[in-house]
Design an enzyme around this catalytic site. Structure first.
Site, mmCIF file in Angstrom:
data_model
loop_
_atom_site.group_PDB
_atom_site.id
_atom_site.type_symbol
_atom_site.label_atom_id
_atom_site.label_comp_id
_atom_site.label_asym_id
_atom_site.label_seq_id
_atom_site.Cartn_x
_atom_site.Cartn_y
_atom_site.Cartn_z
ATOM 1 N N SER B 342 44.174 -36.297 18.738
ATOM 2 C CA SER B 342 43.210 -37.145 19.447
ATOM 3 C C SER B 342 43.708 -38.550 19.714
ATOM 4 O O SER B 342 43.074 -39.295 20.462
ATOM 5 C CB SER B 342 41.913 -37.221 18.651
ATOM 6 N N ASP B 381 34.600 -27.946 20.406
ATOM 7 C CA ASP B 381 34.644 -29.322 19.933
ATOM 8 C C ASP B 381 34.833 -29.289 18.428
ATOM 9 O O ASP B 381 34.521 -28.304 17.763
ATOM 10 C CB ASP B 381 33.338 -30.044 20.271
ATOM 11 N N HIS B 387 28.237 -33.314 20.932
ATOM 12 C CA HIS B 387 27.852 -34.725 20.815
ATOM 13 C C HIS B 387 26.701 -35.101 21.729
ATOM 14 O O HIS B 387 26.331 -36.264 21.790
ATOM 15 C CB HIS B 387 29.057 -35.618 21.138
#
Lengths: 374, 645
Positions: B342, B381, B387
């Protein structure tokens, strides 16, 4: 080997040259004699060890092989290939600049898979070939602008080699090219103009020189000023040669060389070993054989059947003279210490192969001359 | 060189010749040449006469003088090796120094019976087979009057034992010399490297003049890269010798030119803090000053003691290092290739803004997974429930994978590749050290060339979160985040800060190398990405909230977690460690202060788990030390509560 009888068909050349007609065999014998003499001296310089002598013998054998092969190639083929050789040589020099192997602080070697070689070494042959090729197609003596073109042909690789930095080889390559121009019959006035130009270029060259190169020139002017560095070489080699006297101290008996006072005694300074052990008479003998080789080369040149062969053979012979003159001049303290080996005698180097390749070309031109004579 | 084929004997020149010969005047030319050849022959004759005259002058006229000189020649040239330059960190802490040590040397020409002498010596000091072998190989190369080292680093006892017996060993001597020592041991081993004895191959490449008398050469790291500066130039002594060749007195000398001292940009204290912060874990930390590229810390854990290598590492020591499963000899910071995970997201976000495929205020529904149109495969995810609705800022702060899957899909792999390489990813940074790995930013072109396969759309999606083929070294990540910190201005990372000038004795700084600027359509894009990166460490919902909680300066950071597919490096499969080795790598990139960056950091903790929990605290301790001059406190409490990634 077949022996040439005579040829009355030949256009007149200086009488002295004609008398040396049969010297194809003589050239070979002279070369073999120098090589054999070299091995004998090397044995002494190596401290009576055979190992170096054996390796050198293999190199010499390779050189003679290359010579034999090249002797079979007619000069017309050499001529046809010349521009391509020159182009590839330039490419290789550029290749060295971009991707060369840095060895001893200088980029000289090109690694192509199995072989590592110095393109600059090859240019010692290719540059005079190219100048001869260029001038040969024109009426001789060449016109002004043609001479300048020829100078560019010489200067381009010379600058690249000087950049490596290998000033010694750059000068040798240039001189080989300049000999061709000289032999082509450039007017004396133009020659002196070129000479003047070279003289004026000297300060520029000085700027380009590396510190160690400048130091060598300075050391020549006053060797006592640097008795520890380059001066030590010259002082010790002068002692070696001078103490040899008229007859020499005898083989394996040179104290300077056997007691290790003489540096680089198997490579660049091997002449000092020779001078110490074989004396003035030995030196005169060696100089005579060398002179014979140059003489024979010039003879072949004068009798060659076309201008290309003539110019090339002449330049190669004079280059050979320069090699031993510069080396002996350096070892005896007449010239600065430049890394030029004594031809066919100094240990090692790709120089033996290039040298023998040059003699191969000379032999080839000699046989051409013969075929034309019939 | 190539030689022309025989075939060309009958080729073009033959038809050309006659034509030319009619234009040219061969007779005239031949005559011209003959004149020139005679002139040349005459000149060579004169020069030959000059040579012969010179020889007569030396060998006949001055023979007596030179004969006397040669008989009295008792002067030899002895090389004096230069002392090697020292290496300091940026605050003057010594990282490499020279210590006196003793070695046993043999001068072969003065030894009557070499074999016998060695056998008798072996009764006094330990001589093992490798010493013997090295001695003999050097014996072949050197002149017999040059001394050859047999043993290095003699102990005081050995020196004393030999001194007592010395009269029985003509030609054998104890020599005091300087030997390299690394006082910080393993701390900077992966930066400084080490020196070792010159081997056969190196010897053939070296200038024998400068290395006359030198026995060691830089093998790795700074010691190798700056060998030419550190080494110096050999000096010479003119020594008078007696009949046995023993030196009597020095007549004259030219002192060696010592190697120049180097000052590195490295901060030894910072390096120590980074090592401590990593603790027992394997991993790497690279800290860079973003404005000038100076590398402040470069840690690869575990390390090794470079002192072991200086005089030849013993076989047992070497095999222990080589076979260690943690691979201490492996420089993770420079050559370790890791999926960036990430940590690639800020750069992805910039790419999205630059190419106009996303805007700061664009929102999207980030559910539990992403699907390519017409494909049933689900890209999940990290957070099982997703989210919810996110914009760019939230997506960075929460590290929402689905947002970046979608972004990657919009960008396409080619544009991703073209944008990421502008930050120096996928290419060596050019750090002044050797062996740096290139990393990889994949593209369809690369896959065709390297694997002979076409690019699959799904591979674009995983590349969007720094997985798949994408690989970067910790150094590359640090350099990329430094560029981000400088809002696009790129500098080449550099370890060398200054070189001591031999005349003034002052350190002269070396120039920084600026690499140009990453230009964006609108400079506001930088702030639209850096702002959310600050939130990562400041907002309670940020993935590294705990590290910014009490920081007196603002930190812009991004966490990352790299899945270990197989293993990133070609390590051996080890049954006992399998559980740990399949754990994810923890990553963190950051710079601080966010608005006026002074330090950029990349941290990787191998098999550490989540980046926020494990890697971010390491970066915080490094920044605290550098920005606040504060020694690290205990591991922060908040770290325990942090969630992924």
């Amino acid at each position: 080997m077949r022996i040439i009888l005579d040829s009355k068909q030949h256009p007149p050349t200086p009488g002295a040259l004609i008398r040396l007609l049969r010297l194809d065999v003589t050239l070979l014998m002279a070369l073999a004699l120098v090589a054999a003499l070299g091995l004998v001296v090397l044995y002494s310089a190596a401290g009576a060890e055979l190992e170096m002598v054996e390796r050198q013998a293999i190199r010499l054998a390779t050189g003679f092989g290359v010579m034999l092969v090249l002797a079979q190639v007619p000069s017309t083929s050499l001529k046809a290939w010349t521009p391509w050789l020159y182009l590839s040589g330039m490419m290789l020099l550029l290749g060295v600049m971009l991707a060369g192997d840095v060895s001893k602080g200088a980029q000289r070697w090109l690694d192509i898979g199995l072989v590592r070689f110095q393109p600059a070494e090859v240019m010692k042959l290719v540059v005079p070939m190219m100048v001869a090729w260029y001038l040969e197609g024109r009426q001789l003596p060449p016109r002004h602008w043609q001479v300048w073109m020829a100078l560019i042909v010489v200067a381009a690789p010379a600058v690249l080699i000087a950049q490596q930095p290998d000033l010694g080889t750059a000068l040798l390559v240039s001189s080989a090219g300049l000999f061709v121009i000289f032999l082509a019959g450039v007017s004396w006035r133009l020659l002196s103009a070129i000479g003047l130009l070279g003289f004026l270029c000297a300060p520029v060259l000085w700027q380009f020189m590396h510190e160690y190169q400048r130091q060598r020139v300075m050391t020549l002017l006053n060797p006592e000023s640097d008795p520890l560095g380059a001066g030590y070489h010259i002082i010790q080699s002068k002692i070696a040669i001078g103490s040899g006297g008229l007859y020499g101290k005898g083989w394996l008996n040179g104290t300077q060389s056997q007691l290790d006072f003489l540096p680089e005694r198997s490579t660049d300074f091997i002449f000092a070993v020779y001078g110490e052990e074989f004396g003035f008479l030995g030196v005169i003998l060696l100089l005579a054989i060398y002179a014979l080789i140059v003489w024979r080369g010039l003879t072949i040149a004068a009798r060659a059947r076309d201008a290309y062969s003539r110019l090339l053979a002449g330049s190669l012979s004079l280059s050979f003279f320069i090699y031993f003159f510069v080396n002996i001049g350096m070892v005896s303290g007449l010239l600065p210490v430049v890394g030029v080996p004594l031809p066919l005698i100094s240990y090692g180097g790709t120089s033996i192969v290039t040298l023998m390749a040059a003699f191969g070309m000379l032999m080839s031109m000699h046989s051409q001359e013969r075929s034309q004579a019939r | 060189m190539q030689y022309p084929p025989l075939r060309s004997r009958n080729a073009a020149p033959r038809d050309r010749m006659p034509v030319q010969d009619t234009i040219k005047n061969p007779y005239q030319e031949r005559k011209l040449f003959a004149v020139r050849a005679v002139v040349a022959a005459f000149a060579t004759f004169l020069l030959l006469a000059l040579l012969a005259g010179r020889m007569a002058f030396l060998q006949i006229v001055n023979h007596d003088l030179f004969k006397t000189l040669s008989q009295e020649n008792r002067v030899k040239l002895v090389a004096v090796p230069p002392p090697r330059g020292l290496i300091y960190d940026r605050n003057g802490t010594v990282l490499a120094e020279n210590q006196p040590s003793y070695r046993l040397e043999i001068t072969p020409s003065q030894v009557p019976d070499l074999e016998g002498t060695l056998a008798r010596l072996a009764r006094i000091v330990d001589i093992d087979e490798s010493d013997r072998r090295r001695f003999y190989s050097e014996l072949q190369r050197k002149e017999p009057f040059q001394s050859i080292p047999l043993l290095f680093n003699l102990s005081e006892d050995e020196v004393a034992d030999f001194a007592v017996n010395r009269h029985g060993f003509p030609g054998v001597d104890i020599a005091a010399q300087l030997s390299r020592h690394y006082p910080t041991r393993g701390l900077a081993a992966h930066v400084v490297g080490y020196i070792g004895r010159i081997n056969e191959h190196e010897l053939s490449e070296l200038d024998s003049k400068d290395y006359n008398g030198t026995s060691h050469i830089g093998k790795l790291g700074i010691e190798k890269y700056y060998e030419s500066i550190l080494h110096g130039k050999a000096g010479f002594q003119h020594v008078e010798i007696n009949a046995q060749g023993r030196p009597l007195r020095i007549l004259d000398q030219q002192l060696p030119v010592p190697g120049a001292d180097l000052m590195l940009s490295l901060d030894e204290g910072l390096q120590r803090v980074a090592v401590q912060a990593l603790g027992e874990s394997n991993g790497a930390v690279v800290a860079i000053e973003p404005a000038n590229g100076e590398v402040l810390a470069l840690v690869s854990q575990p390390a090794y003691d470079p002192n072991l290598f200086v005089d030849g590492i013993s076989y047992t020591d070497y095999s222990a290092l080589r076979d260690d499963a943690d691979r201490p000899l492996f420089n993770r910071a420079l050559t370790g290739l890791y999926p960036p995970g990430s940590t690639i997201k800020p750069f992805m976000a910039l790419a999205g803004l630059e190419y106009g495929v996303t805007q700061a205020n664009r929102t999207m529904w980030a559910g539990p997974y992403f699907q390519l149109p017409g494909d049933s495969r689900r890209y999940r995810d990290w957070k099982p429930e997703g989210h919810g609705t996110v914009n760019l800022a939230l997506a960075i702060m929460r590290s929402a994978d689905v947002y970046f899957y979608d972004l990657a899909y919009r960008l396409g792999i080619q544009r991703m590749h073209d944008f990421l390489v502008r930050f120096g990813l996928g290419a060596v940074t050019g750090l002044d050290s050797s062996g740096e790995a290139r990393g990889l930013v994949p593209s369809p072109e690369w896959k065709r060339a390297a694997r002979g396969q076409v690019w699959f759309p799904g591979e674009t999606i995983s590349a969007g979160i720094g997985q798949g083929y994408m690989l970067a070294t910790p150094l590359q990540l640090a350099a990329a985040v430094a560029t981000l910190a400088m809002r696009g201005q790129r500098v080449q990372p550099r370890l060398l800060k200054a070189v001591r000038d031999s005349h003034s004795g002052e350190f002269k700084p070396v120039d920084h190398k600026f690499l140009g600027t990453v230009q964006l359509r609108d400079p506001i894009f930088w702030e639209q990405v850096i702002g959310p990166m600050v939130e990562v460490t400041r907002n309670p919902r940020g993935t590294a909230y705990h590290i910014g909680i009490d920081a007196p300066y603002s930190i812009a950071g991004k966490t990352g977690t790299a899945q270990v597919f197989g293993l990133a490096q070609d390590e051996k499969y080890d049954e006992e460690k399998i559980v740990k080795e399949l754990r994810d790598h923890a990553l963190f990139i950051a710079f601080a202060p966010a608005d006026a960056p002074r330090i950029a950091v990349a941290v990787i903790v191998e098999n550490g788990g989540g980046g926020g929990r494990v890697a971010a605290p390491v970066a915080r301790q490094v920044m605290d030390y550098y920005l606040l001059n504060r020694e690290p406190t205990l591991v922060m409490e908040a770290a325990k509560h942090a969630d992924h990634p």
